[in-house]
Design a protein around this motif. Structure first.
Motif, PDB file in Angstrom:
ATOM      1  N   PRO A 707      46.909  60.450  87.348  1.00  0.00           N
ATOM      2  CA  PRO A 707      47.279  61.438  87.271  1.00  0.00           C
ATOM      3  C   PRO A 707      48.412  62.042  86.622  1.00  0.00           C
ATOM      4  CG  PRO A 707      46.572  60.398  89.527  1.00  0.00           C
ATOM      5  CD  PRO A 707      46.860  59.294  88.664  1.00  0.00           C
ATOM      6  N   GLY A 708      48.907  61.769  85.910  1.00  0.00           N
ATOM      7  CA  GLY A 708      50.574  61.737  84.970  1.00  0.00           C
ATOM      8  C   GLY A 708      50.281  61.190  83.760  1.00  0.00           C
ATOM      9  N   TYR A 709      48.789  61.297  82.808  1.00  0.00           N
ATOM     10  CA  TYR A 709      48.464  61.123  81.210  1.00  0.00           C
ATOM     11  C   TYR A 709      48.518  62.608  81.126  1.00  0.00           C
ATOM     12  CZ  TYR A 709      46.645  58.234  77.806  1.00  0.00           C
ATOM     13  OH  TYR A 709      46.655  57.799  76.843  1.00  0.00           O
ATOM     14  N   ALA A 710      49.322  63.569  80.884  1.00  0.00           N
ATOM     15  CA  ALA A 710      49.497  64.311  80.369  1.00  0.00           C
ATOM     16  C   ALA A 710      48.290  64.473  78.814  1.00  0.00           C
ATOM     17  CB  ALA A 710      50.952  65.427  79.265  1.00  0.00           C
ATOM     18  N   PRO A 711      48.057  63.967  77.858  1.00  0.00           N
ATOM     19  CA  PRO A 711      46.692  63.935  77.243  1.00  0.00           C
ATOM     20  C   PRO A 711      45.815  64.367  77.805  1.00  0.00           C
ATOM     21  CG  PRO A 711      48.632  62.686  76.394  1.00  0.00           C
ATOM     22  CD  PRO A 711      49.169  62.546  77.772  1.00  0.00           C
ATOM     23  N   ILE A 739      53.263  68.169  84.130  1.00  0.00           N
ATOM     24  CA  ILE A 739      53.464  66.714  83.394  1.00  0.00           C
ATOM     25  C   ILE A 739      55.006  66.346  82.432  1.00  0.00           C
ATOM     26  CG2 ILE A 739      52.609  64.120  83.223  1.00  0.00           C
ATOM     27  CD1 ILE A 739      49.932  66.049  84.697  1.00  0.00           C
ATOM     28  N   ALA A 740      54.298  67.080  80.905  1.00  0.00           N
ATOM     29  CA  ALA A 740      55.137  67.121  80.297  1.00  0.00           C
ATOM     30  C   ALA A 740      55.769  68.290  79.706  1.00  0.00           C
ATOM     31  CB  ALA A 740      54.636  66.210  78.913  1.00  0.00           C
ATOM     32  N   PRO A 741      57.287  69.358  80.288  1.00  0.00           N
ATOM     33  CA  PRO A 741      57.464  70.074  80.231  1.00  0.00           C
ATOM     34  C   PRO A 741      57.653  70.460  77.856  1.00  0.00           C
ATOM     35  CG  PRO A 741      58.213  69.675  81.857  1.00  0.00           C
ATOM     36  CD  PRO A 741      57.732  68.244  81.210  1.00  0.00           C
ATOM     37  N   GLU A 742      57.757  69.140  77.883  1.00  0.00           N
ATOM     38  CA  GLU A 742      57.486  70.069  75.526  1.00  0.00           C
ATOM     39  C   GLU A 742      56.460  69.758  75.290  1.00  0.00           C
ATOM     40  OE1 GLU A 742      57.848  65.068  77.131  1.00  0.00           O
ATOM     41  OE2 GLU A 742      59.121  67.209  78.230  1.00  0.00           O
ATOM     42  N   TYR A 743      55.601  69.739  76.181  1.00  0.00           N
ATOM     43  CA  TYR A 743      53.864  69.450  75.159  1.00  0.00           C
ATOM     44  C   TYR A 743      53.572  71.125  74.500  1.00  0.00           C
ATOM     45  CZ  TYR A 743      49.531  66.754  74.723  1.00  0.00           C
ATOM     46  OH  TYR A 743      48.507  66.460  74.732  1.00  0.00           O
ATOM     47  N   SER A 744      53.839  71.037  73.305  1.00  0.00           N
ATOM     48  CA  SER A 744      53.593  71.956  73.081  1.00  0.00           C
ATOM     49  C   SER A 744      51.966  72.717  72.722  1.00  0.00           C
ATOM     50  CB  SER A 744      54.498  72.432  71.771  1.00  0.00           C
ATOM     51  OG  SER A 744      54.302  71.971  70.746  1.00  0.00           O
ATOM     52  N   GLU A 745      51.350  71.407  72.751  1.00  0.00           N
ATOM     53  CA  GLU A 745      50.047  71.693  72.536  1.00  0.00           C
ATOM     54  C   GLU A 745      49.339  72.523  73.642  1.00  0.00           C
ATOM     55  OE1 GLU A 745      51.427  69.023  71.092  1.00  0.00           O
ATOM     56  OE2 GLU A 745      50.833  68.882  69.819  1.00  0.00           O
ATOM     57  N   ALA A 746      50.221  71.948  74.806  1.00  0.00           N
ATOM     58  CA  ALA A 746      49.136  72.334  75.725  1.00  0.00           C
ATOM     59  C   ALA A 746      49.385  73.286  76.005  1.00  0.00           C
ATOM     60  CB  ALA A 746      49.504  71.627  76.751  1.00  0.00           C
ATOM     61  N   ARG A 747      51.457  73.913  75.719  1.00  0.00           N
ATOM     62  CA  ARG A 747      51.213  75.757  76.167  1.00  0.00           C
ATOM     63  C   ARG A 747      51.074  76.322  75.156  1.00  0.00           C
ATOM     64  NH1 ARG A 747      56.221  76.213  78.908  1.00  0.00           N
ATOM     65  NH2 ARG A 747      56.662  74.331  79.062  1.00  0.00           N
ATOM     66  N   GLU A 748      50.673  76.224  74.694  1.00  0.00           N
ATOM     67  CA  GLU A 748      50.086  77.314  72.988  1.00  0.00           C
ATOM     68  C   GLU A 748      48.467  77.662  73.198  1.00  0.00           C
ATOM     69  OE1 GLU A 748      50.871  75.674  69.449  1.00  0.00           O
ATOM     70  OE2 GLU A 748      52.908  76.281  69.609  1.00  0.00           O
TER      71      GLU A 748
END
Length: 755
Positions: A707-711, A739-748
């Motif tokens: 469940p912690g696998y952000a990609p 899970i990964a706040p710095e995950y820019s692609e997910a945020r966009e």
């Protein structure tokens, strides 16, 4: 003085019998501590015997018997010289010590057991040893029937073929004495012993033992042809009937298994001779024999050194399932370890023993003594033929018994060849001892004087060397005990002392390197790293053909690269040395670490080549069973192959080659269905190909596994979005960001979705 000498002579046969009883310790060929104890005892007794009763020992030099000692001397000399140039000097000297101990057993048996009474007692002891071994084996077999874990009779040796060879040394002798017995008491006794030994022999289910016993028994019947045919047939029928009556209730289905195995081996051998591809016992031996011949071709004169097959064989190994620490052929292994010269000398040694047997059969006048020599000769033939096919010779229990019995034949020949008229009282040994006049003249020769000086020096040097080795292995055991309790400082002291006892052995520095490796993992101490690297390099120097030094040194460099400083190039250099000498199925983790190191440096083509070598070593389907002689369990092998497919697939994917990438990811997921990385990459590959539904299936499995696998959350969101399932896409993007706040692609992607 004479009384003390006579008392010593009466005690020494019991000492030799005690050494023979030590054969009941079973498989101590792989336990150096026990084997060294045997070497120390045999060498110590041999020194005492030679120094106190040297004239009796030198009687063996009389006449044509001296050629047997010449064969022994030349073989031991060549073994020592090849040990000095060995790829592993410590292992070769250890094996040389074993051979020297066998020589001492042979000499003591030939000279101590000089009377017929001693021979009879020794034969009774041999029968007792055989009965004890068979009894223990049957007891172990009955206990194993409940869980079905043991079909073959192995007894204390843990190997059916070794037990068969051990019994082969006594069974023909028992049969011969039974066929020759006249009194009712002797017939009953020999029949009972023969039945029990034959029962144990049959229950071993040893194909090699059965095949080699046939010509041995044929030779025995030829040698006993003076007996009436009626007696031979009737007594053999009785022996066969009694053996069958015991074997049948003890088999419980094992005989069918044994018969099928025996038949399968014959069929496989026939197919192999005809050139058909085969797998199994015969094909594995073909692989070993081919490797032995290749080693002999590379090292034709001196070989690689006694006891180095285990170290050298992986370079010549053909398939991962065909690995063994022995060549399953004593003479071929001797040729590979001691070269053509060593092979010639060992054949000469066995040939000299054959001449002694033939000569003893010709000159023996008493019928009972003749039958004893005939039975021993048949046993020698069985074990010698067995040595062409299996590993029995490398179990000291079999070798000790073999050379002790060989000494009995030499003693019989000495008794028969020395006429009474030539015997006089020996003033050195007392009135009860005798020495020949011709021998007295021989003792004045140069060769006898050299032997009187050289042999004690050799045996004392061997005794001291064995004592040091024994101390070393005892300290290694102590150090291992401290390591198991995490008492690193005490273990370090024991290992350092062990290295001082035997500076030629690679085991103490290897254990020290491993100790510093464990400590460095916990403390990241620069001192532990430096010491570990120092001892790992020492292992490389002492044992350059072994993978241990290269592997542990590379491990230090890899750990040091992440904690101390740039060392990855050094790690790659060590791993490249490793793969030059080890096939992937013998150093799988070394290949894996090299592939990882190449990837970390961006050398994708090199990484792909190394991972492909691992996959080639373990062809498709092999992971469905555990290879019997590889260092990997079924689960470990599946993980290794899965990682290899996954790494190759990623390289193809990054190169834009989607078809082979998808194929590699599918194989990785099949091997490791619970690996989230394999599921994720398979889903990603399907997504890039436009097969969104299949992609979502695998991405959801990756999320479920981790469940912690952000990609995996992110690409699952993209898949949901492509299918028009916006709410589920939003949840997946939010999970990836959580899970990964710095995950820019997910945020966009989430921002675009919300708009």
């Amino acid at each position: 003085m004479q009384a003390a000498s006579q008392k010593g002579m009466r005690v020494l046969p019991f000492v030799l019998w005690a050494i023979l009883l030590g054969t009941l310790s079973g498989d101590y060929s792989r336990v150096p501590l026990y084997s060294l104890v045997f070497q120390l005892i045999a060498t110590g007794v041999g020194i005492y015997w030679f120094l106190r009763y040297r004239h009796r020992v030198l009687e063996l030099w009389r006449g044509r018997l001296k050629w047997v000692l010449v064969a022994w001397a030349l073989f031991l000399l060549w073994a020592f010289l090849t040990a000095l140039s060995s790829v592993n000097v410590a292992d070769s000297l250890f094996q040389f010590g074993l051979w020297a101990s066998y020589f001492l057993i042979f000499v003591m048996s030939a000279s101590i057991l000089a009377s017929e009474e001693d021979t009879k007692k020794t034969i009774s002891l041999l029968f007792l040893l055989g009965l004890v071994v068979v009894g223990v084996g049957i007891w172990m077999r009955l206990g194993a029937f409940e869980d079905g874990t043991q079909i073959d009779l192995k007894s204390i040796f843990r190997n059916r073929n070794v037990l068969a060879a051990y019994l082969s040394l006594s069974l023909p002798l028992t049969v011969g004495l039974y066929l020759n017995a006249d009194s009712f008491r002797e017939k009953m006794a020999y029949c009972a012993v023969g039945t029990l030994l034959a029962t144990g022999f049959v229950l071993t289910h040893s194909s090699a033992g059965w095949v080699t016993m046939a010509p041995a028994l044929l030779l025995l019947f030829i040698l006993l042809r003076h007996l009436s045919a009626k007696r031979l047939v009737l007594r053999l029928l009785v022996l066969v009937a009694l053996t069958t009556a015991l074997v049948v209730p003890l088999e419980r289905g094992g005989f069918k298994y044994a018969a099928n195995t025996f038949y399968g081996n014959i069929v496989e051998a026939t197919e192999a001779v005809s050139g058909k591809p085969v797998t199994g016992t015969v094909s594995s031996r073909i692989d070993y024999y081919r490797a032995a011949l290749d080693i002999m071709a590379d090292e034709p004169i001196t070989g690689t050194g006694l006891g180095t097959w285990e170290t050298v064989f992986p370079r010549y190994q053909g398939q991962p399932v065909y690995y063994s620490i022995y060549a399953h052929g004593f003479f071929l292994q001797t040729g590979s370890e001691m070269g053509a010269v060593g092979l010639f000398l060992v054949l000469a040694l066995f040939g000299a023993l054959g001449w002694v047997c033939w000569r003893s059969l010709r000159v023996t006048r008493r019928l009972e003594s003749y039958v004893v020599v005939a039975g021993l000769t048949a046993g020698f033939l069985a074990v010698t033929l067995h040595n062409f096919l299996d590993i029995a010779w490398y179990f000291p229990s079999v070798s000790i018994l073999f050379w002790a019995e060989a000494g009995l034949v030499v003693a019989q020949l000495r008794r028969e060849e020395v006429p009474r008229s030539e015997r006089v009282a020996n003033p050195l040994l007392g009135p009860s001892e005798e020495i020949t006049l011709s021998k007295t003249r021989d003792l004045q020769g140069i060769s006898a004087r050299l032997a009187l000086v050289f042999l004690p020096v050799l045996f004392v040097a061997l005794f001291l060397f064995v004592a040091l080795e024994l101390g070393e292995h005892a300290l290694l055991r102590i150090g291992d005990a401290f390591m198991s309790r995490s008492r690193f400082q005490a273990a370090e002291g024991a290992y350092l002392w062990a290295s001082r006892f035997n500076p030629l052995d690679s085991q103490p520095p290897f254990r020290l390197a491993n100790l510093y490796n464990i400590r460095f993992e916990k403390s990241s101490s620069q001192e532990d790293l430096e010491r570990g690297v120092l001892f790992a390099k020492r292992v490389e120097e002492l044992d350059p053909r072994s993978s241990s030094g290269y592997a542990i040194l590379a491990r230090f460099y890899i750990m040091g690269d992440s904690r101390v400083g740039p060392m990855l190039d050094k790690a790659i250099a060590e791993l490249e040395k490793l793969i030059e000498m080890r096939r992937p199925f013998q150093a799988p983790y070394g290949y894996r670490e090299l592939g990882r190191a190449y990837l970390s440096q961006g050398r994708t083509e090199d990484a792909k080549r190394v991972y492909a070598m691992i996959l080639q070593a373990y062809p498709e389907g092999i992971y469905s069973r555990q290879p019997s002689h590889t260092p990997l369990s079924r689960e470990e092998l599946a993980a290794l192959l899965g990682e290899s497919h996954l790494a190759i697939g990623k390289i193809y994917f990054e190169e834009g080659d989607s078809e082979p990438a998808l194929r590699e990811f599918e194989q990785a997921a099949n091997l490791q269905p619970d690996n989230p990385a394999a599921r994720f990459n398979l889903g990603l590959s399907y997504y890039e190909r436009g097969d969104v539904e299949k992609a979502l299936l695998h991405l959801k499995e990756a999320v479920a596994l981790d469940p912690g696998y952000a990609p995996a959350h992110y690409y699952a969101g993209l898949s949901y979005q492509s299918l028009g399932r916006m709410e589920e896409a939003r949840i997946s993007f939010e999970n990836a960001i959580a899970i990964a706040p710095e995950y820019s692609e997910a945020r966009e992607s989430l921002e675009l979705l919300v708009r």
